[in-house]
Design an enzyme around this catalytic site. Structure first.
Site, PDB file in Angstrom:
ATOM      1  N   GLY A  46      53.074 -20.807  14.563  1.00 22.39           N
ATOM      2  CA  GLY A  46      54.217 -20.282  13.961  1.00 22.39           C
ATOM      3  C   GLY A  46      55.280 -19.611  15.108  1.00 22.39           C
ATOM      4  O   GLY A  46      54.643 -19.378  16.081  1.00 22.39           O
ATOM      5  N   GLN A  51      61.000 -14.006  19.258  1.00 23.75           N
ATOM      6  CA  GLN A  51      60.142 -14.382  20.363  1.00 23.75           C
ATOM      7  C   GLN A  51      60.918 -15.293  21.215  1.00 23.75           C
ATOM      8  O   GLN A  51      60.450 -15.636  22.461  1.00 23.75           O
ATOM      9  CB  GLN A  51      59.164 -15.190  19.708  1.00 23.75           C
ATOM     10  CG  GLN A  51      58.225 -14.419  18.944  1.00 23.75           C
ATOM     11  CD  GLN A  51      56.896 -15.280  18.538  1.00 23.75           C
ATOM     12  OE1 GLN A  51      56.942 -15.711  17.461  1.00 23.75           O
ATOM     13  NE2 GLN A  51      55.739 -14.956  19.219  1.00 23.75           N
ATOM     14  N   CYS A  93      48.633 -14.416  19.197  1.00 25.72           N
ATOM     15  CA  CYS A  93      50.348 -14.401  19.245  1.00 25.72           C
ATOM     16  C   CYS A  93      50.671 -15.078  20.749  1.00 25.72           C
ATOM     17  O   CYS A  93      50.174 -14.728  21.808  1.00 25.72           O
ATOM     18  CB  CYS A  93      50.747 -13.015  19.184  1.00 25.72           C
ATOM     19  SG  CYS A  93      52.578 -12.976  19.239  1.00 25.72           S
ATOM     20  N   LEU A  94      51.791 -16.055  20.608  1.00 25.61           N
ATOM     21  CA  LEU A  94      52.190 -16.750  21.880  1.00 25.61           C
ATOM     22  C   LEU A  94      52.945 -15.686  22.625  1.00 25.61           C
ATOM     23  O   LEU A  94      52.923 -15.713  23.908  1.00 25.61           O
ATOM     24  CB  LEU A  94      53.266 -17.636  21.206  1.00 25.61           C
ATOM     25  CG  LEU A  94      52.699 -19.021  20.632  1.00 25.61           C
ATOM     26  CD1 LEU A  94      54.046 -19.884  20.195  1.00 25.61           C
ATOM     27  CD2 LEU A  94      51.779 -19.809  21.604  1.00 25.61           C
ATOM     28  N   HIS A 135      52.436 -12.608   9.923  1.00 24.05           N
ATOM     29  CA  HIS A 135      52.648 -12.418  11.272  1.00 24.05           C
ATOM     30  C   HIS A 135      54.054 -12.597  11.802  1.00 24.05           C
ATOM     31  O   HIS A 135      54.451 -11.921  12.530  1.00 24.05           O
ATOM     32  CB  HIS A 135      51.564 -13.195  11.878  1.00 24.05           C
ATOM     33  CG  HIS A 135      51.626 -13.427  13.432  1.00 24.05           C
ATOM     34  ND1 HIS A 135      50.684 -12.942  14.183  1.00 24.05           N
ATOM     35  CD2 HIS A 135      52.490 -13.644  14.578  1.00 24.05           C
ATOM     36  CE1 HIS A 135      50.944 -12.997  15.594  1.00 24.05           C
ATOM     37  NE2 HIS A 135      52.193 -13.385  15.805  1.00 24.05           N
ATOM     38  N   GLU A 136      54.526 -13.979  11.386  1.00 15.29           N
ATOM     39  CA  GLU A 136      55.805 -14.292  11.899  1.00 15.29           C
ATOM     40  C   GLU A 136      57.081 -13.057  11.063  1.00 15.29           C
ATOM     41  O   GLU A 136      57.859 -12.767  11.910  1.00 15.29           O
ATOM     42  CB  GLU A 136      56.288 -15.547  11.681  1.00 15.29           C
ATOM     43  CG  GLU A 136      55.414 -16.531  12.038  1.00 15.29           C
ATOM     44  CD  GLU A 136      55.198 -16.411  13.342  1.00 15.29           C
ATOM     45  OE1 GLU A 136      55.967 -16.012  14.243  1.00 15.29           O
ATOM     46  OE2 GLU A 136      53.929 -16.777  14.040  1.00 15.29           O
ATOM     47  N   HIS A 139      57.326 -10.185  13.183  1.00 17.57           N
ATOM     48  CA  HIS A 139      58.189 -10.162  14.482  1.00 17.57           C
ATOM     49  C   HIS A 139      59.587  -9.854  14.105  1.00 17.57           C
ATOM     50  O   HIS A 139      60.335  -9.474  14.974  1.00 17.57           O
ATOM     51  CB  HIS A 139      57.991 -11.646  14.971  1.00 17.57           C
ATOM     52  CG  HIS A 139      56.911 -11.918  15.911  1.00 17.57           C
ATOM     53  ND1 HIS A 139      56.756 -11.173  17.050  1.00 17.57           N
ATOM     54  CD2 HIS A 139      55.999 -12.799  15.921  1.00 17.57           C
ATOM     55  CE1 HIS A 139      55.504 -11.674  17.561  1.00 17.57           C
ATOM     56  NE2 HIS A 139      55.014 -12.697  16.807  1.00 17.57           N
TER      57      HIS A 139
HETATM   58 NI    NI Z   1      53.443 -13.854  17.229  1.00 14.61          NI
END
Ligand code: NI
Length: 170
Positions: A46, A51, A93-94, A135-136, A139
C-alpha cells in the site's frame, strides 16, 4: 510513469493532514500511475499520497500477492464506515523502514470512496486488506505506526532511531 521518492520518518511531510482530492484535479491520473509503480518497485502492499509528498486523500493498495482474488485498489477520498473486532497483528511501513510492530486494528472494515474514474465504491475487507486500508488512511491524517504501537515499543524505536542518526553522523 515514474518511481517517486518515498518519504521516510521523521520527514514532516508525513505528519501533515491531507485535503480531499478535487473533481478537476488534472495531475491525478499520472499521480495514481506513479504511486502504483512506486508501491510495486518498493515491494509494498500500500501507499498513500503523503508518502510521496502529496497532501491529497488518495491511497493505492495491492494485496494480490497474498490474495489473488483481490485486485489492485485505487481509493480517492476514502472513509472508514464500519470498523469492528480488534485484531493485533504485525505491521510495517515503507516510510518507517526496517521496523515492524504489533498494532491493534479493526479486523473488519467497510471503506467508502471513489475509484480512479470518480465512481463511488464501497469495499468490505477483513484480514490483511482491512489492515492495509486502515494503515494507508492513517497516513492521510498524518498518523504513523509509531503512534499506534505500545509505549515500550515506541521508546525502543526512538532509541534505535537516535542511535542510527548518530552512527550516520560519525
Ligand atoms: Ni505506511
Amino acid at each position: 510513469m515514474a518511481i517517486l521518492e518515498v518519504r521516510k520518518y521523521p520527514d514532516d511531510v508525513l505528519r501533515q493532514k491531507s485535503g480531499p482530492v478535487e473533481k478537476d484535479d488534472k495531475g491525478l491520473q499520472l499521480l495514481i500511475d506513479d504511486m502504483i509503480e512506486t508501491m510495486h518497485a518498493s515491494f509494498g502492499i500500500g501507499l498513500a499520497a503523503p508518502q510521496v509528498g502529496v497532501h491529497k486523500r488518495l491511497i493505492v493498495v495491492d494485496i494480490s500477492h497474498y490474495d489473488e482474488e483481490r485486485d489492485l485498489l485505487v481509493l480517492i477520498n476514502p472513509e472508514i464506515g464500519l470498523a469492528e473486532e480488534l485484531v493485533d497483528s504485525e505491521e510495517g511501513c515503507l516510510s518507517v523502514p526496517e521496523f515492524t510492530a504489533h498494532i491493534k486494528r479493526a479486523g473488519r472494515v467497510v471503506v467508502k470512496g471513489l475509484d480512479r474514474d470518480g465512481n463511488s465504491i464501497e469495499i468490505e475487507a477483513t484480514g490483511i486488506l482491512a489492515r492495509a486500508l486502515q494503515h494507508e488512511i492513517d497516513h492521510l491524517d498524518g498518523v504513523l505506526i509509531i503512534d499506534r504501537m505500545s509505549a515500550i515499543k515506541r521508546e525502543f524505536f526512538e532509541k534505535r532511531h537516535q542511535k542510527a542518526l548518530k552512527e550516520a553522523k560519525d
